[in-house]
Design an enzyme around this catalytic site. Sequence first.
Site, PDB file in Angstrom:
ATOM      1  N   LYS A 151       0.811  -1.223   0.000  1.00 15.39           N
ATOM      2  CA  LYS A 151       0.000   0.000   0.000  1.00 15.39           C
ATOM      3  C   LYS A 151       0.844   1.274   0.000  1.00 15.39           C
ATOM      4  CE  LYS A 151      -4.138  -1.659   2.206  1.00 15.39           C
ATOM      5  NZ  LYS A 151      -4.265  -1.969   3.626  1.00 15.39           N
ATOM      6  N   GLU A 184      -2.825   6.998   8.591  1.00 18.40           N
ATOM      7  CA  GLU A 184      -3.580   7.880   7.695  1.00 18.40           C
ATOM      8  C   GLU A 184      -4.641   8.612   8.494  1.00 18.40           C
ATOM      9  OE1 GLU A 184      -4.017   5.058   3.706  1.00 18.40           O
ATOM     10  OE2 GLU A 184      -5.779   5.477   4.936  1.00 18.40           O
ATOM     11  N   HIS A 221     -16.538  -6.144   5.314  1.00 22.82           N
ATOM     12  CA  HIS A 221     -15.731  -6.024   4.095  1.00 22.82           C
ATOM     13  C   HIS A 221     -16.162  -6.952   2.974  1.00 22.82           C
ATOM     14  CE1 HIS A 221     -13.392  -3.178   6.275  1.00 22.82           C
ATOM     15  NE2 HIS A 221     -13.214  -4.057   7.245  1.00 22.82           N
ATOM     16  N   ARG A 255      -8.717  -7.949 -11.524  1.00 20.62           N
ATOM     17  CA  ARG A 255      -9.484  -9.128 -11.912  1.00 20.62           C
ATOM     18  C   ARG A 255     -10.859  -8.679 -12.405  1.00 20.62           C
ATOM     19  NH1 ARG A 255      -9.882  -8.601  -6.286  1.00 20.62           N
ATOM     20  NH2 ARG A 255     -12.008  -8.062  -5.699  1.00 20.62           N
TER      21      ARG A 255
HETATM   22  C1  MV4 Z   1     -10.201   3.448   5.370  1.00 18.18           C
HETATM   23  C2  MV4 Z   1     -11.414   3.865   5.943  1.00 18.18           C
HETATM   24  C3  MV4 Z   1     -11.446   5.113   6.523  1.00 18.18           C
HETATM   25  N1  MV4 Z   1     -10.341   5.874   6.558  1.00 18.18           N
HETATM   26  N2  MV4 Z   1      -9.137   4.249   5.425  1.00 18.18           N
HETATM   27  C4  MV4 Z   1     -11.568  -0.996   4.301  1.00 18.18           C
HETATM   28  C5  MV4 Z   1     -10.988  -1.946   3.306  1.00 18.18           C
HETATM   29  C6  MV4 Z   1      -9.669  -1.407   2.999  1.00 18.18           C
HETATM   30  N3  MV4 Z   1      -9.282  -1.698   1.658  1.00 18.18           N
HETATM   31  C7  MV4 Z   1      -9.778   0.053   3.264  1.00 18.18           C
HETATM   32  N4  MV4 Z   1     -10.887   0.215   4.136  1.00 18.18           N
HETATM   33  C8  MV4 Z   1     -11.128   1.411   4.738  1.00 18.18           C
HETATM   34  N5  MV4 Z   1     -10.080   2.264   4.772  1.00 18.18           N
HETATM   35  C9  MV4 Z   1      -9.213   5.442   6.013  1.00 18.18           C
HETATM   36  N6  MV4 Z   1      -8.130   6.205   6.071  1.00 18.18           N
HETATM   37  C10 MV4 Z   1     -12.503   3.010   5.887  1.00 18.18           C
HETATM   38  C11 MV4 Z   1     -12.365   1.770   5.304  1.00 18.18           C
HETATM   39  C12 MV4 Z   1     -13.537   0.965   5.359  1.00 18.18           C
HETATM   40  C13 MV4 Z   1     -14.223   0.593   4.229  1.00 18.18           C
HETATM   41  C14 MV4 Z   1     -13.785   0.943   2.962  1.00 18.18           C
HETATM   42  C15 MV4 Z   1     -14.459   0.574   1.856  1.00 18.18           C
HETATM   43  C16 MV4 Z   1     -15.613  -0.180   1.990  1.00 18.18           C
HETATM   44  C17 MV4 Z   1     -16.073  -0.547   3.209  1.00 18.18           C
HETATM   45  C18 MV4 Z   1     -15.383  -0.179   4.341  1.00 18.18           C
HETATM   46  C19 MV4 Z   1     -15.870  -0.561   5.583  1.00 18.18           C
HETATM   47  C20 MV4 Z   1     -15.182  -0.214   6.680  1.00 18.18           C
HETATM   48  C21 MV4 Z   1     -14.012   0.541   6.583  1.00 18.18           C
END
Ligand code: MV4
Length: 497
Positions: free
Chosen positions: A116, A200, A235, A292
């Site tokens: 990342k 972050e 997720h 994908r």
């Molecule tokens: C985050 C966030 C809030 N702030 N990053 C969840 C999966 C991962 N790929 C990144 N995710 C998140 N990152 C910051 N800085 C909230 C999430 C997140 C989320 C993101 C996309 C779809 C659903 C989610 C559910 C919970 C948290």
Amino acid sequence: MFRKILVANRGEIAIRVAKACKELGISTVGIFSNVDKTSSHLLFMDETVWIGESAPNASYLNIDAIIDAAKKTNSEAIHPGYGFLAENELFASACEDAGINFIGPNSKSLTLVGDKIASRNTVKKLGVPIIPGMEMTSTDISKFKMMAKKVGYPVMVKASMGGGGKGMRVVHNENELEKSVAAGQREAKSSFGDDSIYLEKYIEQPHHIEFQVLRDKFGNCVHLYERECSVQRRHQKIIEETPSPVLNDGLRQMMGEAAKKIINASHYTTAGTVEFLLDKNKNFYFLEVNARIQVEHPITEMVTGVDLVKQQILIAAGEKLKLKQEQISQNGHAIEARIYAEDADNDFLPSPGKILYLNEPSGPGIRVDTGIYQGWNVPPHYDPILSKLIVWAENRKSSLPRISNALKNYILLGLKTNIGYLRRIVNTENFIAGKYNTHFIEENEKKLKPTNENLDIALLAAVLDKGKEKLSLTTETSIKSNPWTEIGKWEICKNGE
Ligand code: MV4
């Protein structure tokens, strides 16, 4: 063009890929494990090869057995679908070594997927917004404290090699920070074998919006607009729709161009997705890239009219993209609901078993990408996805009753499914209003509780009631909540008549 493709997957996606192959005049090789000897994907294949015992590691994750099957059948390419080996670098290079075309990104371009911190830096250089935070991983608590102060609490500690929500921690104030960093490090180490973490700004109440992109081997690249994927549980996406209820045309165009920039810079030559978070003020931030074909690809197909799986195969075969960005537009509205063999009323426990009765919905604007049939035993070994219900209508307003009714008419007896749960989701006030974000499921937990707990049992009892010559059920509008009204009109005949 390829003459023969091995489809290295099972269930609905294997069937979806086989259909695209057939339309392109390509013959298909299916693979199966012990428990999948009678699975429906095999009916769509010209040849089938047994590849191992039922356990995923012995079968659909068994790289050697799959490469052997491809060689033995003279397959020129392998389509991995989603899940299993779709984003496995070892598999991609094993294909290359065997002279077999892997239908996905080549092994050189998978770099944006894993690390990342590396992808944040790549994307930042392109001028695409990333979530404010650290540019390097660190073990120094003072660096975390400094950055947290700079971006402001709440913040998030993330594992650099993490994915799917694992190894993430929200931190609300400086008192919690040291503990969270230590815990994040331990979790990263145990989950990913790598303890690199970074910090972050925490984005509150975000939308999860992804853009579909196609890029060919000549560098031609188009985006096919967005998918709103904020309805998630732990997720796992549950429902997706396009267009997103929250984007306007200006923002949509900016995000689409940003997605193309990212895919171009990383030299992907395939169908890929760029994921963004959108905050309350409609600022978007790059999240990650998927290389994908995704579970939710059909909603994009419904509004753009583009067959994404065919395009993916054409790109892998070295064809030039014929599509131009100006030719691609969003027509109408599409929603997808994922149908799972799981008990939504009992902590979503998997619910394998025999499908005793199946009647899938059909009609104008209704598409079911399915991998099941009546009489088939849903095995416990794999992801419990059974099928996907996709509806299309001229606008969002008319797509809502369409999906609600199609779910109502989706009758599957014999095992527990999430169909009732999906229907409750699309009938909530907030979903109907298009007012939801990634916290939708937790915020609506009470409203999503079952209303008629005896429904499944009553249905099952009726189907198994073989003593009756003919059992017909009619809808009586005067009765409010009753299993017979819930399922619409249907009948069961004796001896399968
Ligand atoms: C985050 C966030 C809030 N702030 N990053 C969840 C999966 C991962 N790929 C990144 N995710 C998140 N990152 C910051 N800085 C909230 C999430 C997140 C989320 C993101 C996309 C779809 C659903 C989610 C559910 C919970 C948290």
